[in-house]
Design an enzyme around this catalytic site. Structure first.
Site, PDB file in Angstrom:
ATOM      1  N   SER A 129       0.760  -1.291   0.071  1.00  0.00           N
ATOM      2  CA  SER A 129      -0.044   0.077   0.016  1.00  0.00           C
ATOM      3  C   SER A 129       0.892   1.320   0.069  1.00  0.00           C
ATOM      4  O   SER A 129       1.710   1.375   0.892  1.00  0.00           O
ATOM      5  CB  SER A 129      -0.785   0.087   1.208  1.00  0.00           C
ATOM      6  N   GLY A 130       0.651   2.171  -0.879  1.00  0.00           N
ATOM      7  CA  GLY A 130       1.379   3.456  -0.977  1.00  0.00           C
ATOM      8  C   GLY A 130       2.555   3.313  -1.887  1.00  0.00           C
ATOM      9  O   GLY A 130       3.280   4.224  -1.924  1.00  0.00           O
ATOM     10  N   THR A 134      -1.393   2.553  -8.229  1.00  0.00           N
ATOM     11  CA  THR A 134      -2.597   3.230  -8.820  1.00  0.00           C
ATOM     12  C   THR A 134      -2.041   4.355  -9.622  1.00  0.00           C
ATOM     13  O   THR A 134      -2.408   4.396 -10.772  1.00  0.00           O
ATOM     14  CB  THR A 134      -3.462   3.932  -7.656  1.00  0.00           C
ATOM     15  N   ASN A 179      -1.353   5.294   3.066  1.00  0.00           N
ATOM     16  CA  ASN A 179      -1.337   6.131   1.812  1.00  0.00           C
ATOM     17  C   ASN A 179      -2.781   6.895   1.761  1.00  0.00           C
ATOM     18  O   ASN A 179      -3.700   6.458   2.375  1.00  0.00           O
ATOM     19  CB  ASN A 179      -1.628   5.099   0.642  1.00  0.00           C
ATOM     20  N   SER A 182      -5.500   5.690  -0.681  1.00  0.00           N
ATOM     21  CA  SER A 182      -5.200   4.170  -0.754  1.00  0.00           C
ATOM     22  C   SER A 182      -6.494   3.412  -1.350  1.00  0.00           C
ATOM     23  O   SER A 182      -7.686   3.975  -0.937  1.00  0.00           O
ATOM     24  CB  SER A 182      -5.200   3.514   0.606  1.00  0.00           C
ATOM     25  N   SER A 183      -6.161   2.584  -2.491  1.00  0.00           N
ATOM     26  CA  SER A 183      -7.377   1.783  -2.962  1.00  0.00           C
ATOM     27  C   SER A 183      -7.884   0.745  -2.123  1.00  0.00           C
ATOM     28  O   SER A 183      -7.081  -0.170  -1.838  1.00  0.00           O
ATOM     29  CB  SER A 183      -6.994   1.079  -4.209  1.00  0.00           C
ATOM     30  N   GLY A 407      -1.444  -4.571  -2.513  1.00  0.00           N
ATOM     31  CA  GLY A 407      -0.184  -5.253  -2.182  1.00  0.00           C
ATOM     32  C   GLY A 407      -0.386  -6.084  -0.822  1.00  0.00           C
ATOM     33  O   GLY A 407      -1.076  -6.077  -0.174  1.00  0.00           O
ATOM     34  N   GLU A 409      -0.061  -6.894   2.748  1.00  0.00           N
ATOM     35  CA  GLU A 409      -0.186  -5.675   4.063  1.00  0.00           C
ATOM     36  C   GLU A 409       0.297  -6.463   5.197  1.00  0.00           C
ATOM     37  O   GLU A 409      -0.277  -7.556   5.572  1.00  0.00           O
ATOM     38  CB  GLU A 409      -1.577  -5.414   3.942  1.00  0.00           C
TER      39      GLU A 409
HETATM   40  N1  ATP Z   1       5.368   8.060  -9.904  1.00  0.00           N
HETATM   41  C1  ATP Z   1       4.986   8.626  -8.789  1.00  0.00           C
HETATM   42  N2  ATP Z   1       5.184  10.103  -8.679  1.00  0.00           N
HETATM   43  C2  ATP Z   1       4.781  10.978  -7.857  1.00  0.00           C
HETATM   44  N3  ATP Z   1       4.427  10.526  -6.623  1.00  0.00           N
HETATM   45  C3  ATP Z   1       4.002   9.369  -6.971  1.00  0.00           C
HETATM   46  C4  ATP Z   1       4.242   8.314  -7.637  1.00  0.00           C
HETATM   47  N4  ATP Z   1       3.761   7.377  -7.466  1.00  0.00           N
HETATM   48  C5  ATP Z   1       3.011   7.326  -6.071  1.00  0.00           C
HETATM   49  N5  ATP Z   1       3.012   8.469  -5.742  1.00  0.00           N
HETATM   50  C6  ATP Z   1       2.911   9.025  -4.438  1.00  0.00           C
HETATM   51  O1  ATP Z   1       2.230   8.112  -3.548  1.00  0.00           O
HETATM   52  C7  ATP Z   1       1.029   8.046  -3.231  1.00  0.00           C
HETATM   53  C8  ATP Z   1       0.528   6.670  -3.313  1.00  0.00           C
HETATM   54  O2  ATP Z   1       0.491   5.878  -4.334  1.00  0.00           O
HETATM   55  P1  ATP Z   1      -0.680   4.946  -4.934  1.00  0.00           P
HETATM   56  O3  ATP Z   1      -2.028   5.554  -4.413  1.00  0.00           O
HETATM   57  O4  ATP Z   1      -0.389   5.002  -6.365  1.00  0.00           O
HETATM   58  O5  ATP Z   1      -0.292   3.838  -4.226  1.00  0.00           O
HETATM   59  P2  ATP Z   1      -0.848   2.360  -4.001  1.00  0.00           P
HETATM   60  O6  ATP Z   1       0.170   1.282  -4.518  1.00  0.00           O
HETATM   61  O7  ATP Z   1      -1.906   2.367  -5.346  1.00  0.00           O
HETATM   62  O8  ATP Z   1      -1.524   2.160  -2.853  1.00  0.00           O
HETATM   63  P3  ATP Z   1      -2.889   1.280  -2.169  1.00  0.00           P
HETATM   64  O9  ATP Z   1      -2.439   0.032  -2.438  1.00  0.00           O
HETATM   65  O10 ATP Z   1      -2.856   1.795  -0.914  1.00  0.00           O
HETATM   66  O11 ATP Z   1      -3.774   1.770  -3.133  1.00  0.00           O
HETATM   67  C9  ATP Z   1       0.447   8.862  -4.588  1.00  0.00           C
HETATM   68  O12 ATP Z   1      -0.887   9.605  -3.671  1.00  0.00           O
HETATM   69  C10 ATP Z   1       1.396   9.846  -4.942  1.00  0.00           C
HETATM   70  O13 ATP Z   1       1.352  10.987  -3.773  1.00  0.00           O
HETATM   71 MG    MG Z   2      -4.052   2.285  -5.110  1.00  0.00          MG
END
Ligand code: ATP
Ligand code: MG
Length: 1092
Positions: A129-130, A134, A179, A182-183, A407, A409
């Site tokens: 997560s994070g 996404t 996050n 977070s999705s 992912g 957790e």
């Molecule tokens: N390539 C990137 N460039 C800049 N910031 C990023 C990038 N990827 C992620 N982030 C930052 O990290 C945060 C978390 O990313 P994201 O929501 O994609 O995580 P995730 O893997 O989908 O988490 P979850 O499993 O909780 O959904 C985003 O809100 C953003 O602020």
């Molecule tokens: Mg996500």
């Protein structure tokens, strides 16, 4: 095998080398900051080396690194300037290894592979997560939105795909400790492409929404974004209509985490984005209204407070404002709602009885309802978006799937949700193993390629531990949920210990050794996941798995007037007493479905790594990253990549694609595909260590080899395209030519037809004319009638035209007047008369005085000789001169003697003696009064005379001297070349025409008075003058009379060079200007005819 010309090979080699040089050059340049592909690490088996490489690059803001085609992505936690349109353009259509690693490179590679190989793919984006899953999936989507071909329809689909994100994120994402966005559900999105690469549709599958978040949030976490967005951004009127305040603190479902306001989240602007997105994906206003009514009713539901009656039963007053709003928003009567929230329906002895809830129970039922309503609304939302994305064209499509799923957790306290999520990750790891590691090894073995087995941990044992039928944790949990009696979370734990207690990956407080026990609570169980240990607290497992919603509550909801609620609680829903499937079983089935979806596609991986837990840019937590490197399976993947081959393809496919690169394999290879491939790669100059030939596939060790081949193919493709184009153009041109030729033939035929018709008409006309002509001719002598009018007109016309052209030129020309047709006989005569008169007048008008006297002379000559003397006609055209002897030529003495008489004419003559007939030259001079014959100085004779000439064509004259003459010596026999002229002059001067006799036969003359002599005249073949035996003078002249011709001869130096014959005396005999004395024309009259 390489029969082709050396130059071709050279140029191809050069091209390949150039591409390789470019690629390698770029690689070297990038190697300053670690390696861009972990496969290129020397110490590729060392976790630390991998970590070092990632760290180095991370600190240089190089967040992407490859392991072959797998992309490792580190979350930078800050905006990097690497996602611009320019960057997208840079990566579009460029080979994977030509540019620094990027999510766009991967997206582009997937896209182009899909297009060229026409098969389906998926990109599995995993990480905790994070970690940025996404974000990565959004970047891929954005890249396709820009790079795919664009049309109005495609743009529509593209926009909807993009707009689905903010809507789903608003309803399915929430702020967690890890996050801020977070999705809270798993998402698999299919993007469907047509054969040209245009995005034509999409489909979304959602997995296990974390519904419990609706009613409960841990400290520091929030409910789903949409609640906050509605309260913060909703228009005043909307909030009024929904009965909401613009204050999250007023809603118990929004304040449990105590962080309704977060600085990193702008709910208000997000609200606007979501509202706009709704209209973009065709949500009607009514749908949106119903949707917000549900969101608001969930908030109202959370605020419903129950009171307790003395028996401890929950009561809800009629005037409860929340009840009032719920009733209004859901369209359910208050009383029905009131009873549904405070009572439970029980069937006892075939009767339905309502049993009141305790307050605690009522709160549980209320929360269950809130979760159910939200959960089902989310499913409705996904379906609704899918309807907007559906591709109406049923033709075959290729698909790229994007899997953004939670992912692994590991929290401080892990519950049922973490159990499900981690189970999901175990399943995905299995998939990875099956698709990549295991299948890779198996494939090598199958293909007979030497392979050093790569040791890897197969997590199937853990998957079995969780999902095995009857023995797995899921089965045991379901059993506990469904069995009658008092089942609790603890009895579930006991069952686990009982049934799977001996499993090496399972441990509980009771089963653990001394050391481990210290780390476990009594209500915990620990699973040794492939990614590490996770301790789960069993509290709530049963409850969450059951996810019970009382039957009567469902019935209450079915009465709703809200269309979405009606759809979510359909009356067709099984209402039996049979329990619905438990949550974990549903989840397990959906994962099986997902596995099936993914197994039939080509996998691509993006592994997201979170560099630190504090969301800080530039911080690289070694322990945290090392842990992720491990559980993301990067090391195994790296080992496999290094040991194995980067690329493999069936011989047929490889040959089919690259056969244009070798003249021996293009356009067709007659033998087995494997041999064709060998021939091809020999031709391309593959080195032995770069490839291996398997049983059915070729294995290429390094991507660069393949890319060099691919690049060569791309160049060659254009050449081929040009050739095909040329052939096709030729074919088209030939087609056009044939068409034109056919058209030309048609036109020609038509033209000829037309001409033939014209000709026929002309001939028909001609036949008519000729017939009319013949008829006219046949009736020409009849009186004018219809049949001959035209003919006669024609005859007249043609005669007159002929006459015009052939009019006689001289009056003498009497024969050339064209013979008139009978019809014009009279007219012709009249015309001829007219014309003669005209000519006469013209002639007379042109006569001079000199000519007049000449003519008078000629007329006189004519009256004397015409028809009497044979050579008369010859003289007609010879003009007479005034004299043939000038006074200067007469002896002066003689002249003095006779001048006073007035000399009128003089001519040289030949005088023949009367006796011997000897010729002597004399001059014959005529004066007004006498004729003199002169011999130089003497006047031989002054003569009074009459003259006789023969009728033949000689030029003799006999002058009869009168007897009374003083010196009568006898008659004179003279020969004169100008006989007619001299005689005419003579008769004019003397006015004695009758004294000139034309005698036939012989001319008598007086030799002396009383003695007569004769001159005989005869015609003969030759002119001669001689004294005949009878003593007479014989004058023979060439035959006169009979046929004769005039010959105009051109003589040169006495020889006749050419001549022309005339039937009559030529009017204009040819004249030759004599340049010297040798050359002249002679006109001679000869006996004979033109036919001779
Ligand atoms: N390539 C990137 N460039 C800049 N910031 C990023 C990038 N990827 C992620 N982030 C930052 O990290 C945060 C978390 O990313 P994201 O929501 O994609 O995580 P995730 O893997 O989908 O988490 P979850 O499993 O909780 O959904 C985003 O809100 C953003 O602020
Ligand atoms: Mg996500």
């Amino acid at each position: 095998m390489t029969h082709r010309p050396l130059e071709m090979k050279k140029s191809l080699d050069e091209r390949c080398n150039r591409i390789l040089r470019n690629m390698e050059g770029a690689l070297t340049a990038r190697d300053r900051v670690g390696v861009q592909d972990l496969v290129l690490l020397d110490a590729h088996t060392s976790e630390s080396a991998v970590l070092d490489n990632l760290r180095k690059r991370f600190h240089e803001s190089l967040i992407y690194t490859y392991i072959g085609t797998l992309l490792v992505s580190l979350n930078p936690y800050r905006d990097l300037d690497i996602y611009s349109k320019k960057q997208m353009d840079t990566y579009m259509g460029v080979n994977f290894f030509e540019l620094p690693p990027h999510i766009y490179a991967l997206a582009d590679n997937v896209f182009r592979t899909m297009l060229s190989e026409v098969n389906n793919h998926f990109i599995l984006i995993s990480g905790e997560s994070g970690a940025g899953k996404t974000e990565a999936s959004k970047k891929v989507l954005q890249f396709y939105a820009v790079s795919c071909p664009s049309t109005r329809i495609l743009d529509n689909v593209r926009d909807r795909l993009l707009l689905s994100n903010p809507v789903l994120e608003a309803f399915g994402n929430a702020k967690t400790l890890k996050n801020d966005n977070s999705s809270r559900f798993g998402k698999y999105m299919d993007i469907q492409f047509d054969h040209q690469g245009g995005a034509v549709g999409g489909h979304i599958l959602s997995y296990l929404l974390e519904k419990s978040r609706v009613v409960h949030q841990n400290h520091g976490e929030r409910n789903f974004h949409i609640f906050y967005q509605l309260v913060a951004g909703g228009e005043d009127e909307l909030l009024r209509w929904l009965g909401l305040d613009r204050n999250c603190q007023n809603y118990s479902y929004l304040v449990q985490g105590d962080c309704a306001k977060v600085s990193s989240i702008n709910d208000k602007s997000q609200w606007r984005t979501v509202r706009n997105a709704f209209s973009g994906i065709e949500f009607s206003e009514k749908d949106v209204e119903n949707l917000f009514a549900i969101i608001a009713s969930v908030l109202h539901l959370g605020n419903v407070k129950f009171e307790s009656d003395p028996l401890g039963n929950a009561i809800l007053h009629d005037n409860n404002p929340e009840l009032h709003w719920l009733s209004k928003l859901l369209g359910i009567p208050t009383r029905v709602l009131q009873q549904g929230l405070t009572h439970r329906k029980i069937e006892a002895n075939m009767e339905e009885v309502f049993s009141p809830f305790s307050v605690e129970h009522a709160v549980y039922a209320r929360d269950a309802l809130a979760k159910a309503v939200y959960g089902r609304t989310f499913d409705w939302l996904v379906n609704k978006i899918n309807e907007a994305l559906v591709n109406k064209d049923s033709s075959r499509k290729t698909v790229i799937g994007l899997l953004d799923i939670y992912g692994f957790e590991v929290f401080h306290v892990n519950s049922f949700e973490q159990f499900c999520i981690n189970y999901c990750n175990e399943k995905l790891q299995q998939l990875f193993i099956r698709l990549t590691l295991k299948s890779e090894q198996e494939e090598y073995q199958m293909e007979g390629i030497e392979w050093e087995p790569v040791p890897f941990f197969n997590n199937k044992i853990i998957c079995d531990l969780v999902e095995e039928k009857h023995k797995g944790i899921i089965s045991i949990l379901d059993e506990e949920c469904l069995r009658p009696g008092e089942a609790t979370d603890l009895t579930f734990l006991e069952k686990l210990e009982e049934k799977i207690g001996g499993h090496p990956h399972f441990v509980t407080h009771k089963l653990a050794d001394q050391k481990t026990r210290k780390t476990l609570q009594r209500g915990d169980f620990r699973l040794l996941h492939y990614a590490g240990e996770v301790t789960y607290c069993v509290v709530g497992f049963l409850d969450k798995n059951n996810d019970l919603l009382y039957r009567n509550v469902k019935e209450v909801m079915r009465q709703s007037k809200n269309a979405i609620v009606q759809h979510c609680f359909p009356s067709t829903e099984p209402d039996s007493k049979k329990r619905p499937e438990t949550v974990v079983t549903q989840f397990k089935s959906s994962l099986v479905g997902l596995t099936d979806i993914l197994m039939c596609k080509e996998p691509w991986y993006v592994r997201c790594i979170k560099p630190n837990d504090s969301k800080q840019p530039g911080r690289f937590d070694d322990v945290l990253v090392r842990h992720q490197v491990k559980y993301l399976g990067l090391m195994e993947h790296l080992r496999v990549r290094r040991a194995g081959f980067a690329y493999r393809r069936k011989y047929e496919i490889f040959l089919e694609r690259y056969k244009p690169l070798c003249p021996d394999t293009w356009p067709n290879w007659p033998g087995p595909a494997a041999e064709g491939v060998l021939c091809l790669i020999n031709h391309l100059g593959y080195r032995p260590n770069e490839y291996k030939m398997g049983r059915t596939k070729i294995f290429i060790r390094h991507p660069r080899t393949l890319f060099a081949t691919e690049d060569a193919f791309q160049i060659c493709k254009h050449e081929l395209a040009t050739r095909i184009q040329a052939k096709y153009k030729g074919y088209r041109a030939k087609g056009d030519y044939l068409k034109q030729r056919e058209a030309a033939t048609k036109i020609e035929n038509c033209w000829r037809g037309m001409m033939a018709r014209k000709e026929r008409e002309k001939r028909a006309w001609a036949v008519k004319v000729i017939r009319r002509f013949i008829k006219g001719f046949m009736t020409r002598n009849q009186p004018a009638c219809g049949d001959n009018t035209q003919y006669l007109a024609f005859v007249r016309y043609s005669y007159l035209t002929r006459l015009r052209d052939k009019l006689p030129r001289t009056l003498l020309d009497k024969n050339s007047w064209p013979t008139p047709p009978p019809v014009l006989q009279e007219a012709s005569k009249l015309l001829q008369k007219l014309y003669v008169r005209h000519m006469v007048r013209k002639y007379v008008g042109g006569i001079t005085a000199q000519m007049k006297s000449q003519l008078q002379c000629k007329a006189l000559t004519s009256s004397m000789f015409k028809g009497k003397k044979d050579n008369y006609p010859l003289t007609v055209c010879r003009p007479f001169l005034d004299t043939r002897i000038n006074e200067a030529d007469i002896n002066l003495k003689v002249l003095q003697t006779i001048r006073h008489e007035g000399i009128k004419y003089g001519v040289p003559v030949v005088k023949y003696d009367r006796n011997g007939f000897r010729p002597r030259l004399r001059q014959l001079v005529l004066t007004q009064t006498a004729v003199y014959l002169l011999e130089d100085t003497k006047i031989k004779q002054r003569i009074h005379y009459s003259v006789s000439v023969s009728n033949l064509s000689d030029n003799f004259l006999v002058v009869h001297v009168a007897y009374d003459e003083v010196n009568h010596k006898g008659d004179l026999i003279l020969q004169c070349d100008f006989l007619f002229e001299a005689l005419t002059k003579l008769s004019l001067i003397t006015n004695k025409q009758n004294s000139i006799n034309v005698v036939q036969g012989s001319v008598r003359f007086d030799i002396q008075p009383g003695r007569e002599g004769f001159v005989d005249f005869r015609s003969g073949g030759e002119s001669m003058i001689y004294r005949s035996k009878n003593g007479r003078l014989m004058v023979v002249r060439m035959t006169s009379g009979g046929p004769f011709v005039f010959v105009c001869a051109h003589s040169y130096g006495g020889r006749i060079s050419k001549y022309k014959r005339y039937a009559s005396f030529p009017r204009n005999p040819p004249q030759t200007r004599c340049q010297d004395d040798l050359r002249h024309n002679i006109l001679i009259r000869l006996p004979g005819s033109l036919n001779v």
